[in-house]
Write an enzyme that holds these catalytic residues in place. Structure first.
Site, PDB file in Angstrom:
ATOM      1  N   ASP A 546       0.821  -1.215   0.000  1.00 30.21           N
ATOM      2  CA  ASP A 546       0.000   0.000   0.000  1.00 30.21           C
ATOM      3  C   ASP A 546       0.853   1.262   0.000  1.00 30.21           C
ATOM      4  O   ASP A 546       0.415   2.330  -0.429  1.00 30.21           O
ATOM      5  CB  ASP A 546      -0.938   0.004   1.212  1.00 30.21           C
ATOM      6  CG  ASP A 546      -0.187   0.067   2.528  1.00 30.21           C
ATOM      7  OD1 ASP A 546       0.668  -0.812   2.732  1.00 30.21           O
ATOM      8  OD2 ASP A 546      -0.441   0.985   3.322  1.00 30.21           O
ATOM      9  N   MET A 548       3.868   1.418  -1.640  1.00 27.01           N
ATOM     10  CA  MET A 548       4.476   1.536  -2.968  1.00 27.01           C
ATOM     11  C   MET A 548       3.466   1.988  -4.006  1.00 27.01           C
ATOM     12  O   MET A 548       3.819   2.681  -4.961  1.00 27.01           O
ATOM     13  CB  MET A 548       5.086   0.190  -3.384  1.00 27.01           C
ATOM     14  CG  MET A 548       6.358  -0.160  -2.622  1.00 27.01           C
ATOM     15  SD  MET A 548       7.195  -1.593  -3.324  1.00 27.01           S
ATOM     16  CE  MET A 548       6.021  -2.888  -2.988  1.00 27.01           C
ATOM     17  N   CYS A 549       2.211   1.594  -3.863  1.00 19.39           N
ATOM     18  CA  CYS A 549       1.166   2.009  -4.807  1.00 19.39           C
ATOM     19  C   CYS A 549       0.527   3.310  -4.324  1.00 19.39           C
ATOM     20  O   CYS A 549       0.451   3.561  -3.118  1.00 19.39           O
ATOM     21  CB  CYS A 549       0.088   0.929  -4.932  1.00 19.39           C
ATOM     22  SG  CYS A 549       0.690  -0.614  -5.632  1.00 19.39           S
ATOM     23  N   THR A 550       0.062   4.108  -5.281  1.00 23.04           N
ATOM     24  CA  THR A 550      -0.657   5.325  -4.923  1.00 23.04           C
ATOM     25  C   THR A 550      -2.101   4.941  -4.646  1.00 23.04           C
ATOM     26  O   THR A 550      -2.896   4.731  -5.570  1.00 23.04           O
ATOM     27  CB  THR A 550      -0.579   6.347  -6.065  1.00 23.04           C
ATOM     28  OG1 THR A 550       0.784   6.562  -6.394  1.00 23.04           O
ATOM     29  CG2 THR A 550      -1.211   7.663  -5.656  1.00 23.04           C
TER      30      THR A 550
END
Length: 689
Positions: A546, A548-550
């Protein structure tokens, strides 16, 4: 004696006329239904031979108009006649149907009559009227022609001998002489006079010279000629009607009986052929009432069903779909100029070449919004491939793009844009952007690849006008920030949180700042990194999924992307463009239209930063000043990049402290620490509570 029957004009509209009318309507007329001058052309009537029966079949008495009909300087080919007319285009089909056609027709007829009585100019005898309605969304054009011609009461009659070959009156040598004299005229005479000299030669003159030319010629020896667009051997063309009215109005004493030459030869015939021109004697009752009052007129063209009514030209089925799209995609933009923004410069936007760094959620939505504004050059840069989680959030991808490991995002996004609109110049580049905090392995192959990637990015930025930073990580924006600042490019930055977003434009390079169009010094606006007191570092390693991802609310990316594109559009409309000053944070929409402060364009304010809060459904404009120790846009960093090139960049990629040392942030940090340590803090005892 038989009553003369006249072959009416038949309109022949070239498709190019409708294309030109479309441009005229969108770019010039807009909502105006004012009459527009137009020209047409007709030439000598032609016929074709039926292969089965061998009979000559007369072609219609055509009056042709095309795109050149709107050009004032246009001249028809030699041998063609150049009538003038009026075009009146209506804004709605209801207006077209409800138009007072009688008034319009009578106005044109009155113009012809006035020219007869006041100027004796025959150039206006063939005036015509064209009313239209252009359905620009469906490419359907409703139109109705009128060719006003005066009615003779009583009617003209032709002698029992009818129309005879002109060679019965003029031998081939004399007819050749007439043809030669016509060719020497600056423009082909629609009407002319013919006279036999005592020497046996024939000479011609304009009809306007009637009195002087025929001063000593008896009426029975006078020959009135006209270029006849009718190939029917029995029925002369429509232009003869107004010529006869002209003669009766101006020379009633000598024109109750006239000898008419129907000129129907564009070129002298071969020795084995005969001349097509005809001659006949027409007469009208001498007791016909003559007055200066305008006679009644007729001339509305019948439709293909033989009824008085408009015609329809439907161009959509015969047009190339790509051409249709090219003309239609910008219709909404041009309609803005009609009522709302007449000073909007669409060309500035459409010719702006945009580079999108990132082809993910933001990149897809930014590209679609740019296309909506008419931008025609869009390039994507991305190193990833389409994954199964992408299509539902990124509108340029679909399920099949994810199969077999996924297609390269940048190339796939560019292909999708071309599917949406084939006229777009879209390209995709799979490229990994080197970043601070992500060291490059010291082996030669890795260094060579990094150098090649930097060179490709530099070339792409150099070839475009505006750069959008739409990547997932903070550090990936550093290198394009430096390159674009050094090259003086417009940079738009968009970043997302869970329910917040930042959209900002980078300020211009400090060393390029001078004075704006309002006479005030340019503002020193900051970039994405101007508020940082540390260099950009690795934000991807040792992060959970969560992190690393936008992770954002699904509606946030479209809002941020649209905001970024609208900010670019406003910036391009500002006279200072890249150097446009930012309005103060407290500026309201009520002052957005005030051009005196220099902070607005025709589209409104041109803010520096916009921070959106979806949880509150609120957007806040901010202004950030440029920082002289900024790791992205300060002169220290830019000069080091320009002087050292890739060597300086490698140091920034490999050494986390390099940029802080280069800009002096490390000293600032040390000074801050020292200042804190020098403060004597009083310890609170238990008794103080």
């Amino acid at each position: 004696m038989p009553i003369v029957q006249f072959a009416p004009f038949a309109s022949l509209v070239q498709p190019s006329l409708w294309h030109k009318l479309t441009e005229l309507k969108i770019d010039i007329l807009k909502l105006s239904d004012a009459a527009v001058p137009i020209t047409g052309s007709y030439s000598i009537g032609r016929s074709v031979k039926d292969r089965e029966t061998g009979q000559e079949i007369a072609l219609p008495c055509n009056l042709t108009i095309g795109s050149e009909s709107f050009e004032e300087a246009h001249k028809p080919p030699r041998g063609s006649v150049f009538p003038v007319g009026t075009l009146k285009n209506y804004n709605t089909i209801e207006d077209f149907k409800a138009a007072d056609k009688t008034t319009l027709f009578n106005y044109e007829a009155e113009l012809i009559w006035d020219h007869i009585l006041k100027t004796r100019d025959t150039a206006q005898l063939n005036r015509f009227l064209l009313i239209t309605f252009a359905d620009l969304k469906k490419y359907k054009y409703y139109y109705w022609f009128a060719f006003p011609a005066f009615v003779s009461k009583p009617a003209w009659e032709i002698g029992d001998e009818g129309w005879a070959n002109a060679a019965s009156e003029f031998n081939p040598e004399k007819l050749s002489s007439i043809h030669g004299q016509l060719q020497t005229q600056p423009t082909h005479l629609p009407y002319f006079l013919v006279k036999k000299e005592a020497s046996g030669d024939v000479i011609i003159a304009p009809v306007e010279d009637y009195e002087k030319f025929y001063a000593s010629v008896p009426p029975e020896a006078q020959t009135i000629a006209f270029v006849d667009p009718s190939a029917d051997p029995s029925n002369p063309g429509w232009p003869l009607r107004n010529l006869l009215a002209y003669l009766r109005a101006l020379y009633p004493a000598t024109t109750s009986t006239v000898r008419i030459l129907r000129w129907r030869d564009s070129e002298p015939p071969s020795p084995s052929a005969t001349w097509k021109s005809q001659i006949g004697t027409l007469s009208v009752a001498a007791a016909a009432s003559l007055s200066s009052e305008r006679p009644s007129a007729v001339g509305w063209e019948k439709n293909p069903q033989g009824k008085l009514g408009p015609r329809l030209a439907d161009l959509a089925p015969m047009m190339d779909p790509t051409s249709l799209a090219a003309q239609a995609v910008d219709l909404n933009l041009k309609l803005m100029k009609w009522r709302i923004l007449p000073s909007l410069d669409l060309e500035k936007i459409s010719t702006t070449k945009c580079l999108l760094l990132g082809a993910g959620t933001l990149g897809c939505y930014v590209a679609r919004a740019l296309m909506g504004w008419g931008v025609r050059t869009i390039s994507f840069v991305d190193s990833a491939k389409v994954s199964f989680s992408n299509p539902v959030r990124q509108p340029l991808f679909e399920f099949t793009d994810c199969l077999e490991g996924g297609k390269p995002k940048a190339e796939c996004a560019a292909t999708s844009l071309k599917k949406i609109f084939p006229g777009i110049n879209a390209t995709g580049h799979s490229l990994s952007i080197p970043m601070p905090g992500h060291p490059i392995p010291s082996n030669p192959a890795s260094l060579a690849q990094a150098k090649a990637d930097v060179a490709r990015l530099e070339k792409l930025i150099d070839e475009h006008d505006a750069v959008f930073l739409l990547m997932d990580s903070r550090e990936s924006r550093w290198l394009p920030t430096v390159i674009a600042a050094a090259k003086g490019k417009i940079v738009l930055n968009a970043a997302l949180g869970f329910d917040t977003f930042l959209v900002m434009r980078h300020g211009a390079r400090a060393s390029s700042l001078t004075t704006g169009h309002n006479g005030k010094p340019h503002q020193k606006l900051g970039c994405y990194y101007c508020n940082d007191i540390v260099a950009p570092a690795d934000s991807l390693t040792d992060r959970t999924l969560d992190q690393m991802c936008t992770v954002t609310r699904p509606g946030l990316a479209p809002i941020a992307a649209a905001t970024a594109v609208e900010l670019l559009s406003s910036l391009l409309q500002h006279p200072d463009q890249l150097f446009a000053p930012a309005p103060p944070p407290a500026t309201s929409s009520a002052t957005a239209s005030n051009p005196e402060d220099g902070t607005s364009s025709v589209l409104g304010l041109v803010p520096h930063q916009l921070r959106g809060f979806l949880g509150q459904f609120r957007t806040m404009p901010l202004v950030g000043a440029a920082y002289d120790k900024c790791t992205g846009c300060s002169e220290t960093v830019l000069k080091a990049y320009e002087e050292q090139g890739f060597e300086m960049l490698v140091k920034a990629f490999n050494d986390a402290k390099f940029l802080e040392t280069l800009t002096g942030l490390d000293k600032l940090f040390d000074e801050s620490e020292a200042a804190l340590e020098s403060v004597e803090w009083e310890e609170e005892g238990e008794d103080d509570f």
